[in-house]
Design a protein around this motif. Structure first.
Motif, mmCIF file in Angstrom:
data_model
loop_
_atom_site.group_PDB
_atom_site.id
_atom_site.type_symbol
_atom_site.label_atom_id
_atom_site.label_comp_id
_atom_site.label_asym_id
_atom_site.label_seq_id
_atom_site.Cartn_x
_atom_site.Cartn_y
_atom_site.Cartn_z
ATOM 1 N N VAL A 42 0.830 -1.204 0.000
ATOM 2 C CA VAL A 42 0.000 0.000 0.000
ATOM 3 C C VAL A 42 0.867 1.257 0.000
ATOM 4 C CG1 VAL A 42 -1.739 1.323 1.272
ATOM 5 C CG2 VAL A 42 -1.875 -1.170 1.205
ATOM 6 N N LEU A 43 0.499 2.206 -0.851
ATOM 7 C CA LEU A 43 1.114 3.526 -0.879
ATOM 8 C C LEU A 43 0.118 4.513 -0.292
ATOM 9 C CD1 LEU A 43 3.321 5.564 -1.834
ATOM 10 C CD2 LEU A 43 2.128 5.631 -4.046
ATOM 11 N N ARG B 244 6.142 8.005 -6.630
ATOM 12 C CA ARG B 244 6.319 6.904 -5.665
ATOM 13 C C ARG B 244 5.658 5.616 -6.176
ATOM 14 N NH1 ARG B 244 7.577 9.644 -0.764
ATOM 15 N NH2 ARG B 244 9.292 11.008 -1.457
ATOM 16 N N ALA B 245 4.560 5.753 -6.907
ATOM 17 C CA ALA B 245 3.920 4.566 -7.471
ATOM 18 C C ALA B 245 4.857 3.879 -8.456
ATOM 19 C CB ALA B 245 2.609 4.943 -8.152
ATOM 20 N N ARG B 246 5.543 4.663 -9.261
ATOM 21 C CA ARG B 246 6.502 4.091 -10.215
ATOM 22 C C ARG B 246 7.666 3.426 -9.491
ATOM 23 N NH1 ARG B 246 5.350 8.800 -13.833
ATOM 24 N NH2 ARG B 246 4.343 7.898 -15.680
ATOM 25 N N ALA C 12 -3.096 9.830 -13.989
ATOM 26 C CA ALA C 12 -1.713 9.628 -14.435
ATOM 27 C C ALA C 12 -1.234 8.209 -14.132
ATOM 28 C CB ALA C 12 -0.800 10.649 -13.754
ATOM 29 N N ILE C 13 -1.601 7.698 -12.973
ATOM 30 C CA ILE C 13 -1.167 6.352 -12.594
ATOM 31 C C ILE C 13 -1.841 5.298 -13.470
ATOM 32 C CG2 ILE C 13 -1.301 4.606 -10.759
ATOM 33 C CD1 ILE C 13 -0.867 6.922 -8.753
ATOM 34 N N ASN D 125 1.280 2.372 -18.504
ATOM 35 C CA ASN D 125 1.206 0.940 -18.797
ATOM 36 C C ASN D 125 1.930 0.107 -17.751
ATOM 37 O OD1 ASN D 125 0.481 -1.294 -20.642
ATOM 38 N ND2 ASN D 125 2.700 -1.486 -20.876
ATOM 39 N N GLU D 126 3.075 0.617 -17.256
ATOM 40 C CA GLU D 126 3.842 -0.148 -16.282
ATOM 41 C C GLU D 126 3.157 -0.214 -14.916
ATOM 42 O OE1 GLU D 126 5.600 4.074 -16.026
ATOM 43 O OE2 GLU D 126 4.615 2.749 -17.487
#
Length: 230
Positions: A16-17, A54-56, A80-81, A85-86
């Motif tokens: 979890v973020l 941070r998600a990336r 954006a998240i 694609n990644e």
């Protein structure tokens, strides 16, 4: 509203973020989540832009996303998240309050998988994280289907229903309509005299054909095309 479509490894803890511009809120969430064996906090962010970054970096299973943040808000960060694609396996659980209910439709359109009110209790929050991590759609009880209908019905004219739904079989349309009403796979199966597994298959086919990220987006499509009406 929740359903069953697996999205993360059952043996691994849910990553979890935490995204909120208030330190006290983030600390409270961390204290709650850190004591759970099946959940681990992998990072924190104070702005929408930082959330994307941070998600990336951490590739969480679930982002617990606040809406009101400076510069880039939670809706923009969600968009954006989910567009990356990644990060296609990352699920967004948005926290909202009564006076931000207008963001529900925009959040679903942006790709959010669920919503909880900020005054949700600990058990409700933990349940929400687990539901969304499993690939399900979650709407807090007080954020009703009537509310979604209120914001989606205004945009029905923007969709050419028959063209959008022409890719579906008659059975898939029936299933989509029931998804739009908030039914689970078990409930859909009972209504249409199908097994839950068959209902799930029809839901999955509809998602693929309509380009829906998850069941939350199927709800939006059901309303926008007029398949389900308020």
């Amino acid at each position: 509203m929740s359903t069953t479509t697996g999205a993360c490894n059952d043996d691994a803890p849910i990553r979890v973020l935490l995204v909120d511009d208030e330190q006290l809120v983030r600390s409270g969430f961390r204290l709650l989540l850190d004591i759970e064996d099946d959940i681990t906090v992998v990072g924190e962010a104070t702005t929408g832009a930082q959330a994307v970054e941070r998600a990336r970096a951490t590739r969480p299973d679930v982002v617990l996303m606040d809406i009101r943040m400076p510069k880039m808000d939670g809706i923009q960060a969600t968009r954006a998240i989910t567009a990356a694609n990644e990060l296609r396996n990352v699920r967004i659980l948005i926290l909202t309050t009564y006076d931000t209910d207008a963001y529900v439709f925009e959040g679903l359109q942006a790709g959010a998988s669920g919503f909880l009110l900020k005054d949700a209790g600990p058990a409700e929050l933990l349940h929400g994280i687990r539901v969304v991590a499993a690939g399900d759609a979650l709407l807090a009880p007080r954020i009703t289907r009537r509310l979604i209908a209120q914001f989606t019905a205004r945009r029905t004219a923007d969709e050419v229903a028959e063209k959008r739904l022409s890719v579906l079989t008659a059975r898939e349309r029936e299933v989509l309509a029931l998804v739009g009403q908030g039914m689970s796979n078990d409930e859909i199966g009972a209504a249409l005299f199908l097994s839950p597994a068959t209902a799930r298959t029809h839901v999955s086919h509809a998602m693929v054909k309509l380009g829906a990220r998850d069941r939350a987006q199927l709800v939006v499509i059901a309303y926008r095309t007029g398949l389900v009406t308020p």
